[in-house]
Design a protein around this motif. Structure first.
Motif, PDB file in Angstrom:
ATOM      1  N   MET A 174       0.828  -1.204   0.000  1.00  0.00           N
ATOM      2  CA  MET A 174       0.000   0.000   0.000  1.00  0.00           C
ATOM      3  C   MET A 174       0.866   1.258   0.000  1.00  0.00           C
ATOM      4  O   MET A 174       0.530   2.262  -0.638  1.00  0.00           O
ATOM      5  CB  MET A 174      -0.939  -0.002   1.210  1.00  0.00           C
ATOM      6  N   ASN A 175       1.984   1.216   0.693  1.00  0.00           N
ATOM      7  CA  ASN A 175       2.891   2.358   0.685  1.00  0.00           C
ATOM      8  C   ASN A 175       3.470   2.580  -0.714  1.00  0.00           C
ATOM      9  O   ASN A 175       3.634   3.726  -1.161  1.00  0.00           O
ATOM     10  CB  ASN A 175       4.023   2.130   1.687  1.00  0.00           C
ATOM     11  N   GLU A 176       3.785   1.491  -1.401  1.00  0.00           N
ATOM     12  CA  GLU A 176       4.315   1.619  -2.756  1.00  0.00           C
ATOM     13  C   GLU A 176       3.262   2.206  -3.700  1.00  0.00           C
ATOM     14  O   GLU A 176       3.571   3.063  -4.539  1.00  0.00           O
ATOM     15  CB  GLU A 176       4.772   0.246  -3.254  1.00  0.00           C
ATOM     16  N   ILE A 177       2.026   1.744  -3.562  1.00  0.00           N
ATOM     17  CA  ILE A 177       0.953   2.290  -4.405  1.00  0.00           C
ATOM     18  C   ILE A 177       0.705   3.761  -4.081  1.00  0.00           C
ATOM     19  O   ILE A 177       0.479   4.589  -4.968  1.00  0.00           O
ATOM     20  CB  ILE A 177      -0.329   1.464  -4.218  1.00  0.00           C
ATOM     21  N   SER A 178       0.766   4.104  -2.789  1.00  0.00           N
ATOM     22  CA  SER A 178       0.550   5.493  -2.393  1.00  0.00           C
ATOM     23  C   SER A 178       1.626   6.413  -2.943  1.00  0.00           C
ATOM     24  O   SER A 178       1.352   7.571  -3.284  1.00  0.00           O
ATOM     25  CB  SER A 178       0.492   5.596  -0.865  1.00  0.00           C
TER      26      SER A 178
END
Length: 443
Positions: free
Chosen positions: A284-288
Motif C-alpha cells: 500500500m505504501n508503494e501504491i501510495s
C-alpha cells in the motif's frame, strides 16, 4: 372455506415438519456420537434475547460406502428465548436443551460462543468448582480436574493480568483503525495516515515508559480482583556454553522477573505487531507513492508546477507498457493545475462573501447619529434618498431597504459565479475519475 388455509392448521403443519427434520438431524448426531455446539445471542424486535443453537458433527452415515467420504454436517436447531443473559443462565438452558434432545454432555467435544458480553459468569470460580468436583472420576474426569486447576492458577497471576491489559490496548487501537479502513470514505492517502498513527501507538507502547503505564493499569485491575501485583520469581537456568575464544564473555541471565517478562513477552509481542503492520501494508505504501497525490488534491495548492509534473511523470511510467501508455503526464498536470486554480478561486469567493456580510455597517435608526451603509469590498457608500414630507425614520427605513436590495443583487451574482466555478470543478473531477478508473483497471 377450506380449513387447511387457516393460520392455525398451517402453523401446525410447519411445526410437524420442523420436528420431523429436527429429529432426523439429532438421529444422525447420536449416530456420530461426538458433536460440537455453536451458540449466538441477539435481541429480536420485542427486545427479547434469542439464543440460536447450531450443532456440528461428522456424518458417519454418508461414509458407509468406501467410495463416498464422510462429511462434516452443521445444522441449525432453533431459537431459544433467554430470561437471563448471564453465563449461569445460558449454561442451564444449554444443559436442559441437550437433555431434551438426548445428547449426552459427555460426548460434547467443542463449544463456540459469540457475543461474549453475555458471558458474565466468573471463569475463575467455575474452574475452581470443576477442580474440586469429586464426581468427576476416571481418566477423563481426573484430567479435567487437573487442567481446570492449572488454568485457574494461570489466571490468578499478575503476569496474566498484564498480558490481558497489553492485548486489550493493542486490539482496541487495531480495531479502531480496522473500522476506519473499512469505511467507504477512506482512500489510500487517509489509510496510510491512519496506519502511521497505529504504528506510532505501538512504538510508543514498546518503551520503558509504555511498559510502566501498562503496569499501572494492570495493578489497578489486580487490586480489584484481589490478585497480588507481583511477578513471581522463576528458577534460573544458566546454560554452560563452551567458549570458542578467550575473549567471549559469560552469559548473564536476567534475574529480575519483571525485566524478564518485559523482554521475553512484552517487547516480543509488540515487535511482532509492529512487524506485521509494516509487512502487510508495504504494498500500500508503494501504491501510495505513485497514486497518492491524486487523492489529496487540496495539498496540490502548496506544490509547485515542477513537483506536480514529477508526480504525473512517475504515474505515467507506472502505467506504461512498452510504447503504450494510459495517460499523458503533461495533460494530467494541466488538469490538476486547473482544478487547483478553480478550487482557490472558489475559496476566495467564499472568503469575500463572508467578509462582506461580517463588516457591513447597517444604517443608524432614529435617535442615532447620521451614518451611511458601507461595503468594505468596494469602499463605496450607498446614498440615502431624502423624501420630502416623510419623517427622518421613514427616510432611514428607505435607505435600509435600498441597501438590502443591493446586497441581494450581490448575493445572486456571487451565487451564479460559484455555480459556474463548481461546474468547472465537476468537469475536472469527472476527468480525474476516468483516470482513477483506468488506474484501477490496470492494477
Amino acid at each position: 372455506m377450506n380449513i387447511y388455509l387457516g393460520k392455525d392448521i398451517q402453523n401446525e403443519l410447519i411445526l410437524l415438519l420442523s420436528n420431523t427434520i429436527k429429529e432426523n438431524i439429532l438421529e444422525s448426531a447420536r449416530l456420530a456420537k461426538y458433536f460440537s455446539i455453536i451458540i449466538d445471542c441477539t435481541p429480536d424486535v420485542s427486545h427479547v434475547e434469542q439464543m440460536s443453537m447450531i450443532i456440528r458433527f461428522v456424518d458417519r452415515a454418508s461414509g458407509t460406502d468406501d467410495c463416498e467420504p464422510v462429511h462434516i454436517r452443521e445444522h441449525f436447531l432453533g431459537f431459544l428465548p433467554l430470561k437471563e443473559t448471564s453465563g449461569a443462565g445460558m449454561t442451564d438452558i444449554i444443559l436442559n436443551q441437550l437433555q431434551e434432545m438426548s445428547l449426552p454432555i459427555e460426548h460434547l467435544r467443542g463449544q463456540g460462543y459469540d457475543n461474549g458480553s453475555n458471558m458474565k459468569g466468573d471463569i475463575y470460580d467455575a474452574l475452581i468448582e470443576i477442580s474440586e468436583d469429586t464426581t468427576l472420576t476416571g481418566v477423563s474426569g481426573n484430567t479435567a480436574r487437573v487442567e481446570a486447576q492449572g488454568l485457574a492458577k494461570g489466571i490468578f497471576n499478575f503476569k496474566f493480568v498484564v498480558s490481558i491489559v497489553l492485548w486489550y490496548n493493542m486490539l482496541t487501537e487495531v480495531n479502531m483503525s480496522s473500522k476506519m479502513l473499512q469505511s467507504k470514505e477512506f482512500n489510500i492517502h487517509t489509510a496510510i495516515t491512519q496506519l502511521k498513527v497505529t504504528k506510532k501507538f505501538l512504538e510508543d507502547c514498546r518503551s520503558d515508559k509504555g511498559f510502566s503505564k501498562t503496569l499501572v493499569d494492570a495493578r489497578t485491575v489486580a487490586e480489584d480482583l484481589a490478585i497480588p501485583a507481583l511477578f513471581e520469581p522463576e528458577p534460573v537456568r544458566i546454560s554452560q556454553k563452551k567458549k570458542q575464544f578467550n575473549y567471549e564473555a559469560d552469559d548473564e541471565p536476567i534475574l529480575s522477573p519483571e525485566e524478564k517478562f518485559k523482554i521475553n513477552f512484552y517487547f516480543a509481542v509488540l515487535d511482532r505487531a509492529i512487524q506485521s503492520v509494516e509487512e502487510r501494508f508495504t504494498q500500500m505504501n508503494e501504491i501510495s507513492s505513485v497514486f497518492g497525490f491524486l487523492y489529496d488534491v487540496h495539498s496540490l495548492q502548496n506544490r509547485t508546477s515542477k513537483v506536480i509534473l514529477e508526480d504525473c511523470c512517475k504515474l505515467e511510467q507506472a502505467l506504461q507498457h512498452g510504447d503504450s501508455k494510459d495517460i499523458d503526464c503533461i495533460d494530467l498536470c494541466s488538469e490538476l493545475q486547473a482544478v487547483t486554480t478553480v478550487h482557490r478561486d472558489v475559496a476566495r469567493q467564499f472568503e469575500l462573501q463572508e467578509e462582506t456580510f461580517t463588516n457591513v455597517q447597517v444604517p443608524a435608526m432614529a435617535g442615532e447619529g447620521p451614518s451611511q451603509p458601507k461595503v468594505p469590498s468596494t469602499g463605496t457608500s450607498l446614498p440615502t434618498q431624502t423624501m420630502p414630507g416623510l419623517p427622518e425614520e421613514s427616510t432611514r427605513f428607505a435607505s435600509i431597504t435600498n441597501f438590502a436590495r443591493q446586497m441581494e443583487g450581490r448575493q445572486e451574482t456571487c451565487r451564479r459565479n460559484i455555480e459556474d466555478r463548481l461546474q468547472m470543478i465537476g468537469d475536472s473531477v469527472d476527468r480525474l475519475t476516468s483516470v482513477v478508473e483506468l488506474v484501477a483497471l490496470y492494477k
